[in-house]
Design an enzyme around this catalytic site. Structure first.
Site, PDB file in Angstrom:
ATOM      1  N   GLU A  96       0.831  -1.197   0.000  1.00  0.00           N
ATOM      2  CA  GLU A  96       0.000   0.000   0.000  1.00  0.00           C
ATOM      3  C   GLU A  96       0.869   1.250   0.000  1.00  0.00           C
ATOM      4  O   GLU A  96       1.934   1.291   0.626  1.00  0.00           O
ATOM      5  CB  GLU A  96      -0.943  -0.011   1.208  1.00  0.00           C
ATOM      6  CG  GLU A  96      -2.033  -1.059   1.075  1.00  0.00           C
ATOM      7  CD  GLU A  96      -3.041  -1.050   2.205  1.00  0.00           C
ATOM      8  OE1 GLU A  96      -4.129  -1.612   2.015  1.00  0.00           O
ATOM      9  OE2 GLU A  96      -2.748  -0.484   3.276  1.00  0.00           O
ATOM     10  N   CYS A 120       5.525  -4.649  15.937  1.00  0.00           N
ATOM     11  CA  CYS A 120       4.962  -3.619  16.817  1.00  0.00           C
ATOM     12  C   CYS A 120       3.476  -3.926  17.043  1.00  0.00           C
ATOM     13  O   CYS A 120       2.723  -4.109  16.088  1.00  0.00           O
ATOM     14  CB  CYS A 120       5.146  -2.241  16.198  1.00  0.00           C
ATOM     15  SG  CYS A 120       6.885  -1.775  15.972  1.00  0.00           S
ATOM     16  N   CYS A 123       0.445  -1.872  15.423  1.00  0.00           N
ATOM     17  CA  CYS A 123       0.543  -1.572  13.991  1.00  0.00           C
ATOM     18  C   CYS A 123      -0.011  -2.731  13.168  1.00  0.00           C
ATOM     19  O   CYS A 123       0.407  -3.882  13.339  1.00  0.00           O
ATOM     20  CB  CYS A 123       2.007  -1.314  13.628  1.00  0.00           C
ATOM     21  SG  CYS A 123       2.310  -1.069  11.873  1.00  0.00           S
ATOM     22  N   GLY A 163       6.811  -1.863   6.457  1.00  0.00           N
ATOM     23  CA  GLY A 163       8.191  -2.314   6.529  1.00  0.00           C
ATOM     24  C   GLY A 163       9.093  -1.441   7.381  1.00  0.00           C
ATOM     25  O   GLY A 163       8.765  -0.307   7.726  1.00  0.00           O
ATOM     26  N   GLU A 164      10.240  -2.000   7.739  1.00  0.00           N
ATOM     27  CA  GLU A 164      11.310  -1.297   8.455  1.00  0.00           C
ATOM     28  C   GLU A 164      12.401  -0.979   7.436  1.00  0.00           C
ATOM     29  O   GLU A 164      13.130  -1.870   6.996  1.00  0.00           O
ATOM     30  CB  GLU A 164      11.847  -2.177   9.590  1.00  0.00           C
ATOM     31  CG  GLU A 164      13.176  -1.756  10.197  1.00  0.00           C
ATOM     32  CD  GLU A 164      13.229  -0.311  10.648  1.00  0.00           C
ATOM     33  OE1 GLU A 164      14.028   0.460  10.060  1.00  0.00           O
ATOM     34  OE2 GLU A 164      12.479   0.061  11.576  1.00  0.00           O
ATOM     35  N   SER A 195      11.909   6.627   8.180  1.00  0.00           N
ATOM     36  CA  SER A 195      11.488   6.348   9.556  1.00  0.00           C
ATOM     37  C   SER A 195      11.928   4.949   9.957  1.00  0.00           C
ATOM     38  O   SER A 195      11.653   3.978   9.256  1.00  0.00           O
ATOM     39  CB  SER A 195       9.962   6.462   9.671  1.00  0.00           C
ATOM     40  OG  SER A 195       9.540   6.123  10.973  1.00  0.00           O
ATOM     41  N   SER A 218      10.696   6.038  15.234  1.00  0.00           N
ATOM     42  CA  SER A 218       9.456   5.611  15.900  1.00  0.00           C
ATOM     43  C   SER A 218       9.809   5.297  17.346  1.00  0.00           C
ATOM     44  O   SER A 218      10.377   4.239  17.637  1.00  0.00           O
ATOM     45  CB  SER A 218       8.875   4.377  15.203  1.00  0.00           C
ATOM     46  OG  SER A 218       8.459   4.695  13.901  1.00  0.00           O
ATOM     47  N   LEU A 219       9.506   6.219  18.232  1.00  0.00           N
ATOM     48  CA  LEU A 219       9.938   6.068  19.628  1.00  0.00           C
ATOM     49  C   LEU A 219       8.826   5.442  20.481  1.00  0.00           C
ATOM     50  O   LEU A 219       9.008   4.378  21.054  1.00  0.00           O
ATOM     51  CB  LEU A 219      10.341   7.437  20.180  1.00  0.00           C
ATOM     52  CG  LEU A 219      11.003   7.438  21.565  1.00  0.00           C
ATOM     53  CD1 LEU A 219      12.305   6.653  21.548  1.00  0.00           C
ATOM     54  CD2 LEU A 219      11.255   8.874  22.023  1.00  0.00           C
ATOM     55  N   HIS A 220       7.716   6.141  20.626  1.00  0.00           N
ATOM     56  CA  HIS A 220       6.486   5.646  21.235  1.00  0.00           C
ATOM     57  C   HIS A 220       6.565   5.392  22.746  1.00  0.00           C
ATOM     58  O   HIS A 220       5.528   5.228  23.380  1.00  0.00           O
ATOM     59  CB  HIS A 220       5.963   4.403  20.521  1.00  0.00           C
ATOM     60  CG  HIS A 220       5.806   4.599  19.055  1.00  0.00           C
ATOM     61  ND1 HIS A 220       5.089   5.653  18.514  1.00  0.00           N
ATOM     62  CD2 HIS A 220       6.315   3.921  17.990  1.00  0.00           C
ATOM     63  CE1 HIS A 220       5.153   5.607  17.193  1.00  0.00           C
ATOM     64  NE2 HIS A 220       5.889   4.582  16.845  1.00  0.00           N
ATOM     65  N   CYS A 337      -0.943   6.331   9.643  1.00  0.00           N
ATOM     66  CA  CYS A 337       0.187   5.583  10.210  1.00  0.00           C
ATOM     67  C   CYS A 337      -0.304   4.392  11.029  1.00  0.00           C
ATOM     68  O   CYS A 337      -1.195   4.520  11.868  1.00  0.00           O
ATOM     69  CB  CYS A 337       1.032   6.489  11.106  1.00  0.00           C
ATOM     70  SG  CYS A 337       1.951   7.722  10.192  1.00  0.00           S
TER      71      CYS A 337
END
Length: 348
Positions: A96, A120, A123, A163-164, A195, A218-220, A337
């Site tokens: 996507e 995660c 997500c 993806g990472e 990111s 991406s901390l969160h 996101c």
């Protein structure tokens, strides 16, 4: 079918490689310039579109090369003007991509992998798992598809889809350079943002790149136990080590990384969580993007109330930390996101 698959996608060649091929075909030097313009500047999708190239040469090229552009198999349009595309590549794998128009600008959020292995828990992509990594051209193709659909120039790209990116580092860097190239979309390096969940060795490698690409983390959570629960894929990259890597990054590049912080009710919006984030950021060169968690079907996690998001922004800014509350784009079509999932059930 087998013959088509064996042919190299001509867009994966560099202008220099194309020049060598055309020299081997005994073509004059100006042909290289013409074909480079068609392939990289005008982004054609077939040899037939190269109207100033002799038919015999077009046929020779078609025997050796292909245009392997992805096929759009579904599209949704949000009430805010954003568009989400489901694009399928030649091997049947789909991803996507999200386009976000705003006044005279057009931003695109692209995927670097089909699915994601980071796991995660908030997500949709992470829950679905990893299918495979994308090639650099497959990343660039997402941008070209959006530009063609809007008939507009893309002004910025964020590598924040499925993806990472740093688990597909070489292809990601190659895609960044293709997007930045004058023989391509020619998007400024500072308008290309990657990111990562925090893959420390790759953050160090990213800092060594000569281009001024932008980094987002991406901390969160700034509390290790909470972050481990939310983001199990980066447990081994502890917060103190991440902090150190980002300080080295800012010292080396002079650039300000962005921290992405999706606020989850009762999880990372408590007083200790807010205090920990303020402590983590205070006195450092950074920017914090706060966002209410986007809803995912069947997820136990809920977005924090808006007043909590505003409270955290006030606390960060009181500590001298540059902070923005980011408005989600395309959430009504699951394009925001954390919502991307390679789903084929598109509601038109």
């Amino acid at each position: 079918m087998e013959e088509t698959k064996a042919r190299t996608d001509i867009r994966t060649l560099s202008p220099d490689e194309l020049g060598m091929i055309l020299r081997d075909l005994k073509q004059p030097a100006f042909r290289t310039k013409q074909i480079v313009e068609w392939v990289f500047d005008k982004n054609v999708s077939s040899f037939d579109e190269m109207t100033n190239i002799p038919k015999a040469l077009r046929e020779q090229l078609a025997e050796q090369f292909s245009f392997n552009a992805p096929e759009e198999i579904a599209r949704q349009v949000s009430s805010d003007g954003s568009r989400k595309y489901l694009l399928r590549f030649s091997d049947g794998v789909s991803v996507e991509t999200v386009a976000m128009p705003s006044r005279s600008k057009l931003a695109v959020c692209i995927s670097t992998q089909a699915g994601c292995a980071m796991g995660c828990v908030f997500c949709a992509t992470g829950i679905a798992g990893l299918t495979r990594s994308l090639t650099a051209q497959e990343m660039v193709d997402q941008v070209l598809h959006v530009a063609n659909d809007f008939n507009e120039r893309v002004t910025s790209v964020v590598f924040m889809g499925q993806g990472e990116p740093f688990n597909n580092f070489d292809a990601t860097v190659e895609a960044l350079r293709k997007l930045n190239s004058e023989h391509g979309p020619n998007i400024g390096a500072r308008h290309l943002t990657v990111s990562t969940c925090g893959i420390i060795p790759r953050i160090r490698a990213f800092a060594d790149l000569p281009e001024q690409f932008t980094l987002a983390i991406s901390l969160h959570s700034a509390i290790q136990q909470t972050r481990n629960q939310l983001m199990p894929g980066v447990k081994k990259y502890t917060l103190p080590r991440l902090y150190e890597a980002l300080q080295l990054y800012t010292e080396k590049t002079g650039r300000r990384p962005t921290y992405e912080f999706a606020m989850i009710e009762g999880v990372n919006d408590t007083d200790p969580e807010m205090r920990a984030l303020c402590d983590f950021c205070e006195g450092t060169l950074c920017h914090v993007n706060l966002i209410q968690l986007n809803n995912i079907p069947d997820s136990p996690f809920k977005p924090s109330p808006q007043k909590k998001v505003e409270e955290l922004q006030r606390r960060l800014m009181t500590r001298g930390v540059e902070t923005t509350i980011r408005v989600s784009r395309g959430s009504d079509i699951d394009a925001a996101c954390g919502q991307l999932k390679q789903r084929l059930t598109i509601h038109r």
